[in-house]
Design an enzyme around this catalytic site. Structure first.
Site, PDB file in Angstrom:
ATOM      1  N   CYS A 157       0.820  -1.131  -0.089  1.00 16.55           N
ATOM      2  CA  CYS A 157       0.111   0.123   0.051  1.00 16.55           C
ATOM      3  C   CYS A 157       0.887   1.320  -0.064  1.00 16.55           C
ATOM      4  CB  CYS A 157      -0.880   0.002   1.149  1.00 16.55           C
ATOM      5  SG  CYS A 157      -1.587  -1.408   1.693  1.00 16.55           S
ATOM      6  N   ARG A 160       7.072 -10.750   5.628  1.00 20.44           N
ATOM      7  CA  ARG A 160       6.697 -10.478   6.938  1.00 20.44           C
ATOM      8  C   ARG A 160       7.482 -11.466   7.822  1.00 20.44           C
ATOM      9  NH1 ARG A 160       0.248  -9.543   5.936  1.00 20.44           N
ATOM     10  NH2 ARG A 160       0.519  -8.205   4.358  1.00 20.44           N
ATOM     11  N   GLN A 187       1.186 -10.498  -3.174  1.00 18.91           N
ATOM     12  CA  GLN A 187      -0.181 -10.313  -2.934  1.00 18.91           C
ATOM     13  C   GLN A 187      -0.763  -9.641  -4.008  1.00 18.91           C
ATOM     14  OE1 GLN A 187      -0.480  -7.800   0.681  1.00 18.91           O
ATOM     15  NE2 GLN A 187      -1.821  -9.637   1.672  1.00 18.91           N
ATOM     16  N   ASP A 217      -2.651  -7.341  -5.041  1.00 23.52           N
ATOM     17  CA  ASP A 217      -3.268  -6.267  -4.479  1.00 23.52           C
ATOM     18  C   ASP A 217      -3.682  -5.361  -5.430  1.00 23.52           C
ATOM     19  OD1 ASP A 217      -3.335  -5.283  -1.934  1.00 23.52           O
ATOM     20  OD2 ASP A 217      -1.245  -5.020  -1.801  1.00 23.52           O
ATOM     21  N   HIS A 268      -5.407  -1.065  -5.323  1.00 22.56           N
ATOM     22  CA  HIS A 268      -6.170  -0.136  -4.863  1.00 22.56           C
ATOM     23  C   HIS A 268      -6.867   0.848  -6.095  1.00 22.56           C
ATOM     24  CE1 HIS A 268      -2.494  -0.451  -2.397  1.00 22.56           C
ATOM     25  NE2 HIS A 268      -3.169  -0.685  -1.425  1.00 22.56           N
ATOM     26  N   LYS A 278     -15.014  -3.422   6.012  1.00 21.77           N
ATOM     27  CA  LYS A 278     -14.661  -4.368   4.887  1.00 21.77           C
ATOM     28  C   LYS A 278     -15.534  -5.545   4.533  1.00 21.77           C
ATOM     29  CE  LYS A 278     -11.940  -7.252   8.271  1.00 21.77           C
ATOM     30  NZ  LYS A 278     -11.028  -8.227   8.401  1.00 21.77           N
ATOM     31  N   HIS A 325      -8.658  -1.003  -0.790  1.00 25.04           N
ATOM     32  CA  HIS A 325      -7.634  -2.303  -1.059  1.00 25.04           C
ATOM     33  C   HIS A 325      -8.405  -3.390  -1.360  1.00 25.04           C
ATOM     34  CE1 HIS A 325      -4.856  -0.092   1.827  1.00 25.04           C
ATOM     35  NE2 HIS A 325      -5.933   0.196   2.536  1.00 25.04           N
TER      36      HIS A 325
END
Ligand SMILES: [Zn+2]
Ligand SMILES: [Zn+2]
Length: 654
Positions: free
Chosen positions: A351, A380, A398, A400, A402, A481, A527
């Site tokens: 992000c 991570r 990921q 992802d 946006h 979410k 997201h």
């Protein structure tokens, strides 16, 4: 002890003498409330005011937020909640109670065994003992446990002083150590039959209330998890309300073991994990075929849905992570490094990089909705103890994206993402259910923002006509979410796709766009991921399909088995043709019997097995069978290739 005597006297006074009935107010699970006699047990209250059926299924209760035994006289009113197996806490009580029964059985059989601890765990329970045991002994212990269950021994709760507790457990060195560490002067102990343990409880009313159980394995475990301490023997077990449920679970475990993605990943030569890279998987050539097919599909669909693909760096400076809030809130999960004496971090999420990209230029409402996707590699830190195959790893991709928009666009955009996810999961043959999580207690943003955001998500969900659960207060602090929980072939659920509205990052990064009024405004941003972590999604697919990938994903789609050496030349001609048609094909020309080769191909989950002998060479055909041992018979090579094309194009699941 005094309190129990007191309770008994008071109960006696209340019930028998009918003398000054003291009442307390109980609020029932349905919201109604009643004045009931003080000193009644939860079980009595449940039987009298709620119903026999619930009383039968109850394992423990909660009054306000305090867990209590069903048999404990209630002295103070409050909000009553009856715990059954259906509640997570109810499961915990049943599991933990079974661990007491197991310990009682071990002490009956091995009086010299020393007791460690016996908690409930995620899918069952364990108890640690200092005793020598073999796998075969588990059966004997189970039999003893069954006797204890039959005896319906009540679980009796007592409060004792630390001094008394030390006396009771004087021959138990581990318990003694734990008691000494307790700061409280009062200690609760529980007794069933001759067995005494100290713990907070609650437990089921008596040992007869335990359902069907099984002891699953033995393992070594250091006392308090410290390798400088003695090693104890840990017995693991599982328990369910009925034998039927236990059997179903055991069957599921067996199936899950057969489908274990680490095992299948090795058999199919897809990926490996090495001690040199704990939590950092290596993908083999065949694994990469599936990987690339997944990405190809992703790119095709996202292009159709008008997404722009970007790529942001893996390493970015400390100041960025400070701006995004990760430095403050996510640091423990991040990896750091220094470059030219400046601090940097490896990205745990895509992000913040995405926000920087947005800020690269001035945006106008005319570009909205602006959908920007990234297959980003994130790292991570996970503790080594929780790493597991592709499911829990330290580096993953990921998918992802946006989406930047005005608040009027929320509903349509969210609906678009829901439809996109639905399309993906249908292709993989995965069922799913939806959850909408709303504003938590701690959150940023105004009431008005939350209302508009939540309404946008809800309206989108409603317009799909699909059912969904509302999880009150379980949203992220930065916005509501929608989560997708997929269900695999074994009925296990996995949270994968998510659509999250974010009111924090646009604020933190001061994102703007120029509105119709020519003024600067804050964009709304979501997201979203479809696969989630690609590696994990692949692990789920391996287990969901048990390695039997649909043709479009299969790393090896076809194998040719020449019956004798003289058929190999023709086989190679067929392979040439198929490779030109972009099919993934291999040959097994080992000097083995055809039967053995067929079996080996089935183990590798190759979709089509083509046997070639004199007849096939003469007719320019192949003899087709599937990995499920379905005989499709002799087919012209061109016809067969055409059929394969259809199957791949439609991404058929057989
Ligand atoms: Zn206990
Ligand atoms: Zn994001």
């Amino acid at each position: 002890m005094c309190r129990i005597v007191f309770n008994t006297i008071q109960k006696h006074l209340n019930n028998v003498c009918n003398f000054s009935r003291i009442k307390m107010k109980i609020t029932f699970p349905d919201g109604s409330s009643k004045e009931v006699e003080k000193g009644m047990t939860v079980l009595e209250i449940c039987k009298k005011y709620i119903g026999e059926a619930l009383a039968r299924n109850a394992v423990a209760a909660k009054i306000d937020d305090e867990s209590i035994d069903l048999t404990k006289p209630v002295q103070k009113g409050g909000k009553l909640q009856i715990l059954t197996w259906k509640d997570d806490e109810g499961k915990e009580v049943m599991r933990h109670s079974t661990s007491h029964i197991m310990a009682a059985a071990v002490k009956r059989l091995y009086p010299d065994a020393k007791l460690g601890i016996g908690p409930a765990i995620e899918d069952g329970f364990y108890y640690d003992f200092e005793v020598q045991l073999k796998e075969e002994d588990l059966e004997k212990i189970e039999a003893e446990m069954k006797r204890i269950v039959k005896e319906k021994q009540p679980f009796e709760r007592k409060e004792v002083s630390k001094q008394e507790a030390l006396k009771i457990f004087k021959s138990e060195p581990f318990k003694t150590e734990l008691i000494k560490e307790i700061e409280d002067e009062k200690i609760t102990i529980y007794k069933n039959g001759d067995f005494v343990d100290f713990c907070k409880g609650p437990h089921v009313a008596n040992t007869g209330k335990i359902g069907a159980f099984k002891l699953t394995k033995l393992a070594g475990a250091y006392w308090k998890g410290d390798s400088s301490n003695p090693q104890l023997t840990r017995i693991y077990g599982i328990v369910f309300p009925t034998k039927h449920e236990l059997d179903a679970h055991l069957h599921m475990l067996e199936e899950a073991e057969k489908r274990n993605h680490i095992k299948i990943g090795k058999e199919m030569d897809l990926f490996s994990i090495h001690p040199e890279g704990p939590g950092f998987p290596f993908f083999h050539a065949k694994g990469m075929i599936i990987w690339n097919e997944l990405l190809k599909f992703w790119r095709e669909e996202h292009k159709k849905a008008v997404y722009h693909e970007v790529k942001t760096p893996i390493i970015l400076s400390k100041s960025l992570w400070q701006c995004s809030g990760h430095w403050e809130n996510f640091r423990e999960n991040m990896y750091f490094l220094k470059i030219d004496n400046q601090e940097f971090a490896v990205k745990p999420m895509n992000c913040p990089g995405g926000m920087l990209l947005y800020k690269e230029k001035i945006h106008s409402y005319k570009e909205f909705p602006l959908r920007v996707g990234e297959i980003g590699l994130v790292h991570r830190h996970e503790l080594s103890g929780v790493l597991s195959g592709l499911f829990r790893i330290r580096a993953f991709h990921q998918d992802d994206a946006h989406i930047f928009m005005t608040k009027e666009m929320i509903k349509d955009e969210v609906l678009g993402v829901i439809n996109l996810v639905d399309k993906f999961y249908k292709i993989f043959g995965l069922d799913y259910h939806l959850e909408l999580s709303t504003r938590p207690e701690k959150s940023i943003g105004t009431d008005e923002q939350w209302e508009a955001a939540t309404k946008g998500l809800k309206d989108a969900l409603d317009s799909t006509g699909k059912e969904y659960q509302i999880k009150e207060g379980e949203g992220a602090f930065y916005g509501p979410k929608i989560d997708f929980h997929i269900k695999d072939a074994l009925g296990r659920t996995w949270q994968c796709a998510t659509i999250q509205l974010d009111m924090a990052l646009p604020e933190r990064f001061n994102l703007t766009y120029e509105g119709k009024d020519g003024k600067k405004h804050r964009p709304v941003m979501i997201h979203r991921v479809v696969y989630g972590a690609l590696e994990r999604f692949l692990g789920i697919l391996i287990e969901h399909y048990a390695g039997k990938f649909p043709l479009w994903l299969s790393p090896v789609q076809i194998i040719l088995l020449p019956i004798a050496d003289r058929h190999a030349k023709y086989c190679r001609e067929v392979i040439e043709k198929m490779k030109k048609a972009d099919l993934r094909v291999e040959i097994d020309d080992r000097a083995e019997t055809t039967n053995k080769k067929v079996r080996d191909a089935e183990v590798k989950h190759i979709n089509y097995i083509l046997v070639v002998g004199d007849k096939e060479v003469k007719n320019k055909t192949v003899n087709v069978r599937t990995r499920e041992n379905e005989i499709l018979g002799e087919k012209k090579v061109d016809t067969f290739i055409k059929e394969l094309f259809e199957e791949i194009k439609d991404k058929k699941i057989k």
